[in-house]
Design an enzyme around this catalytic site. Structure first.
Site, PDB file in Angstrom:
ATOM      1  N   HIS A  53       0.846  -1.188   0.000  1.00  0.00           N
ATOM      2  CA  HIS A  53       0.000   0.000   0.000  1.00  0.00           C
ATOM      3  C   HIS A  53       0.887   1.245   0.000  1.00  0.00           C
ATOM      4  O   HIS A  53       2.057   1.199   0.421  1.00  0.00           O
ATOM      5  CB  HIS A  53      -0.902   0.015   1.232  1.00  0.00           C
ATOM      6  CG  HIS A  53      -2.003  -0.982   1.174  1.00  0.00           C
ATOM      7  ND1 HIS A  53      -3.153  -0.849   1.922  1.00  0.00           N
ATOM      8  CD2 HIS A  53      -2.156  -2.136   0.480  1.00  0.00           C
ATOM      9  CE1 HIS A  53      -3.960  -1.865   1.690  1.00  0.00           C
ATOM     10  NE2 HIS A  53      -3.369  -2.666   0.816  1.00  0.00           N
ATOM     11  N   GLU A  55       0.992   3.950   1.867  1.00  0.00           N
ATOM     12  CA  GLU A  55       1.542   4.367   3.159  1.00  0.00           C
ATOM     13  C   GLU A  55       2.682   3.450   3.595  1.00  0.00           C
ATOM     14  O   GLU A  55       3.705   3.929   4.094  1.00  0.00           O
ATOM     15  CB  GLU A  55       0.453   4.377   4.242  1.00  0.00           C
ATOM     16  CG  GLU A  55      -0.651   5.372   4.003  1.00  0.00           C
ATOM     17  CD  GLU A  55      -1.813   4.835   3.180  1.00  0.00           C
ATOM     18  OE1 GLU A  55      -2.887   5.443   3.232  1.00  0.00           O
ATOM     19  OE2 GLU A  55      -1.648   3.809   2.474  1.00  0.00           O
ATOM     20  N   CYS A  86      -2.444  -0.227   7.236  1.00  0.00           N
ATOM     21  CA  CYS A  86      -1.596   0.960   7.199  1.00  0.00           C
ATOM     22  C   CYS A  86      -1.641   1.702   8.527  1.00  0.00           C
ATOM     23  O   CYS A  86      -0.622   2.229   8.978  1.00  0.00           O
ATOM     24  CB  CYS A  86      -2.005   1.860   6.045  1.00  0.00           C
ATOM     25  SG  CYS A  86      -1.638   1.121   4.431  1.00  0.00           S
TER      26      CYS A  86
END
Length: 156
Positions: A53, A55, A86
């Protein structure tokens, strides 16, 4: 630079990611002392990695840049409200603040709905949709016992 500049940069990273067909519509940056020290974009499908992801990618890049496992005095700017995974990484990284542009509800309307994960976390283990069962080890030294007695541990 102000907060709007940085949030716009995170959105720009997300847009570039979509336009280049590299992954989902998510981008994130990590800032320290006014400087971008980590950039991340969603690369789940490109890297065949469900943890890739934006992040997480930005945190990894920033930690590598700092040669540290924490983001002390750093801020994270992300194109969307972080998902549960995250959020966990963000709390472990310990930045000063997180700023996001779009909400998890807006992400859900685009097909990225993580509401079920929040529901699963709240359930007792035996009621979760993925089987989770504790297996009690016997006659094995505990890694936690070894950790507690280690002279070289770095607490986090």
């Amino acid at each position: 630079m102000d907060e709007r500049h940085y949030i716009n940069k995170a959105i720009e990273v997300a847009l570039e990611n979509v336009e280049s067909n590299q992954g989902g519509p998510f981008g994130a940056i990590v800032i320290k002392n006014g400087k971008i020290i980590g950039i991340g974009k969603n690369q789940v499908t490109a890297q065949h990695d469900p943890t890739a992801h934006a992040e997480i990618q930005a945190i990894r890049a920033a930690c590598e840049y700092l040669k540290d496992f924490q983001l002390k005095d750093c801020d994270i700017y992300t194109s969307c409200e972080p998902c549960p995974m995250c959020l966990g990484a963000i709390y472990w990284a310990r930045p000063r603040a997180v700023y996001y542009a779009y909400t998890k509800d807006e992400a859900a309307m685009a097909g990225f709905d993580d509401h079920f994960i929040y529901e699963q976390i709240a359930l007792p283990i035996e009621k979760r949709s993925i089987k989770m069962k504790q297996l009690n080890p016997q006659n094995i030294n505990s890694p936690f016992t070894a950790w507690k007695s280690s002279n070289s541990k770095i607490s986090y």
